[in-house]
Design an enzyme around this catalytic site. Structure first.
Site, mmCIF file in Angstrom:
data_model
loop_
_atom_site.group_PDB
_atom_site.id
_atom_site.type_symbol
_atom_site.label_atom_id
_atom_site.label_comp_id
_atom_site.label_asym_id
_atom_site.label_seq_id
_atom_site.Cartn_x
_atom_site.Cartn_y
_atom_site.Cartn_z
ATOM 1 N N ASP A 159 0.826 -1.210 0.000
ATOM 2 C CA ASP A 159 0.000 0.000 0.000
ATOM 3 C C ASP A 159 0.860 1.259 0.000
ATOM 4 O O ASP A 159 2.091 1.206 -0.017
ATOM 5 C CB ASP A 159 -0.954 -0.004 1.202
ATOM 6 N N ASP A 334 -0.268 4.181 -20.195
ATOM 7 C CA ASP A 334 -0.371 2.783 -20.570
ATOM 8 C C ASP A 334 -0.936 2.641 -21.981
ATOM 9 O O ASP A 334 -1.801 3.419 -22.404
ATOM 10 C CB ASP A 334 -1.291 2.073 -19.556
ATOM 11 N N GLU A 363 3.707 4.432 -23.482
ATOM 12 C CA GLU A 363 4.088 3.049 -23.746
ATOM 13 C C GLU A 363 3.765 2.741 -25.203
ATOM 14 O O GLU A 363 2.608 2.588 -25.579
ATOM 15 C CB GLU A 363 3.332 2.074 -22.830
#
Length: 622
Positions: A159, A334, A363
């Site tokens: 976390d 992404d 990407e």
């Protein structure tokens, strides 16, 4: 008794009224933004029956869609100062209600914020697998999947607090920027740990912490002069996203009409063909191009339609909101080249118009330099098709490809061995901004470098030295600096294992010197030495690259900036090699001695240089 009944009636009336507006996004905005025209998404049952007004905020118009549960309120905040404002919602025959809306004060110099660049070393983590700093949020009632560390593809409990707890470790290692895979809520029933199938893009997944925790991470990093990069997903959301479950418009996502009613995972679903070459192929068929751009990445990740103005506006505003709210220093986007090409270009331009110095790395997973360069901002290759992505940075996947094989090639030939590195850099002329490439040996989707090279520290040293000393911005993957391995053939979870010591029950704690094994310490000491040297050496950030054709599988190059020069020697030959340095006079210039980084020996550059087999030298010239 009558007063009690009246109070109950009032309470029920208020609950009904406020339930009418379940969401307002973005939840706030800021004064003095470049983007003053904002589209507010209002969501609630039959909210389109209401009229919207405001005393102080200019409402340009209100748009309704085929779904009565949405209102899109286009407003303009130009000239308004920071403060509390409100909107009035009125339906004929019903009581009106108001909704508060805050315009906040921007942080000082927010517009001109600096971003990550080639002076940085970027450390990539998967937060669920890095460190668990707060066990109380391992499983949360508002999301489906619960913690199960025994399951390779399950949630393990890492976390935001765990990341914050290890910032000293990262700083000591020489890291200056942190890229975390997505942290926004992902409510998939399985495999939600990667968080790429997001279900609420205004909310940190509660198993990682809260929005405030994310902002606290950014603040803690800023105090260490470190930068925070958000992994932003424009191409798709998860099937559990609340907007996907009740689409504002059918065109919010890409759907394939000819697949409706058939036996597919979701009505209207079709998978991407993953052929990104169709995006610029002048000979591509329309159907192939469509299945690349519009096809879904997987059946659980509906493909967002950036050609829909409302969808694109939502994504732009959400991205800017996170930058301003958290104080972000960059985006990694992404699947950048799977998006609608013009739509993602407009998204990127809107971000950089708001923040001129903001860096975004896309990407673009291709295996040809010209094809990758097409996607970089102001590319001359893209200009041949009148296309500009506006994306400042792209990933050097061709270098990644070379790193994954060339250090195994002991017997150099015309095409094998270190010539693969040399040939990668000869095409640098294709890129518009060669310093703004992300260079890497591995990431969360590829094979781990230490697995590829069978746990060989020598091979790791060669690969990391190249990544850390060549042009561009180096990115490293968590745990490799202590020798972590993992076979991608056994599933993604194998390359995304837990960092040892991130959980209190771990057998050893590799975050500390005393807790590391002898092998882990050998990896770490080399990494720390190399990365901190890079941090303090401007010639490795923006220096000119001069390289020489490899001989006997030995690659030599120089990085020079003003009066600072670094000579790098990568001996990929298993045998010791002796170099006649007169060949490298152009790079050595007038230097007579040099200090080698790893041995700390002073070398006489007037004499032949001997290099051990399978080893690097990094020499600061004097």
């Amino acid at each position: 008794m009558n007063r009690l009944i009246i109070a109950i009636c009032l309470l029920l009336s208020m609950q009904t009224t406020f339930a009418q507006l379940e969401r307002l996004e973005p939840p706030n905005w800021w004064a003095d933004m470049n983007l003053t025209s904002v589209q507010l998404l209002c969501y609630g049952e039959n909210i389109s029956d209401y009229e919207v007004s405001s005393k102080d905020i200019t409402i340009v118009n209100v748009e309704r869609t085929e779904n009565p549960n949405y209102l899109f309120v286009n407003v303009n905040f130009e000239g308004l100062s920071a403060g509390e404002y409100s909107f009035k919602f009125k339906k004929k025959g019903s009581k009106s209600f108001t909704k508060a809306f805050a315009l906040k004060e921007r942080d000082a110099n927010s517009k001109e914020r600096e971003s990550f660049n080639s002076s940085d070393l970027v450390y990539l983590i998967m937060p669920d697998r890095f460190a668990n700093g707060d066990t109380s949020n391992d499983s949360m009632p508002s999301v489906t999947e619960k913690v199960n560390r025994a399951e390779q593809g399950g949630r393990h409990g890492g976390d935001l607090q765990g990341v914050i707890n290890q910032l000293d470790y990262l700083e000591d290692l020489g890291v200056t920027a942190l890229w975390s895979t997505p942290l926004l809520e992902d409510n998939d029933a399985k495999y939600s740990y990667h968080t790429y199938a997001q279900s609420d893009v205004y909310k940190i997944d509660p198993r990682y912490g809260t929005n405030e925790d994310y902002k606290r991470l950014a603040t803690e990093m800023e105090q260490r002069d470190m930068k925070l990069i958000m992994d932003y997903v424009t191409n798709h959301w998860g099937a559990e996203h609340w907007l996907i479950k009740d689409l504002p418009e059918q065109s919010w996502i890409h759907q394939f009409e000819d697949n409706k009613g058939k036996d597919f995972p979701l009505d209207g679903y079709a998978n991407s063909n993953y052929r990104m070459t169709t995006q610029y192929d002048p000979n591509a068929s329309a159907i192939d191009t469509r299945y690349c751009e519009d096809g879904w990445f997987t059946s659980t990740m509906p493909d967002l339609n950036q050609s829909n103005p409302k969808t694109l506006t939502y994504l732009i505003q959400n991205a800017i909101w996170w930058i301003e709210y958290s104080g972000l220093d960059g985006f990694r986007v992404d699947t950048y080249s799977y998006n609608d090409k013009e739509g993602i270009a407009n998204w990127t331009k809107a971000i950089t118009d708001e923040y001129p110095n903001f860096n975004i790395v896309g990407e673009v997973w291709l295996h040809n330099q010209a094809q990758i360069a097409y996607w970089q901002k102001d590319s001359k290759i893209g200009a041949l098709q009148n296309f500009n992505s506006h994306c400042p940075s792209v990933m050097d996947f061709t270098l990644h490809d070379a790193i994954g094989v060339m250090f195994k090639e002991d017997n150099a030939s015309w095409n094998d061995g270190m010539i693969k590195a040399y040939d990668n850099f000869v095409n640098d002329f294709l890129y518009q901004d060669i310093d703004n490439l992300m260079v890497f040996a591995e990431n969360h989707d590829t094979g781990r470098i230490n697995e590829i090279y069978n746990g060989s520290l020598d091979h790791y040293k060669l690969a990391m030295t190249l990544v850390a000393t060549t042009r561009g911005t180096p990115q490293i993957y968590y745990g490799s600096e202590i020798g972590m391995r993992g076979d991608k053939g056994k599933g993604d979870g194998a390359i995304r294992q837990d960092f040892p010591g991130g959980w209190t029950t771990d057998a050893n704690n590799a975050f500390t010197k005393d807790g590391r094994t002898e092998e882990q310490e050998a990896y770490h000491l080399f990494s720390k030495t190399l990365f901190n040297f890079r941090k303090e050496t401007p010639a490795l950030h923006t220096g000119e690259l001069l390289h020489y054709l490899p001989e006997n599988n030995v690659y030599v190059y120089f990085r020079s900036l003003e009066d600072q020069t670094v000579m790098v020697v990568l001996n990929n030959n298993p045998e010791e090699q002796t170099l006649d340095l007169s060949r490298f006079a152009e790079g050595i210039k007038n230097a007579t001695t040099g200090k080698e980084l790893f041995s700390q020996n002073t070398l006489n550059l007037d004499e032949p240089l001997t290099v051990k087999g399978k080893s690097p030298l990094v020499i600061s010239l004097n």
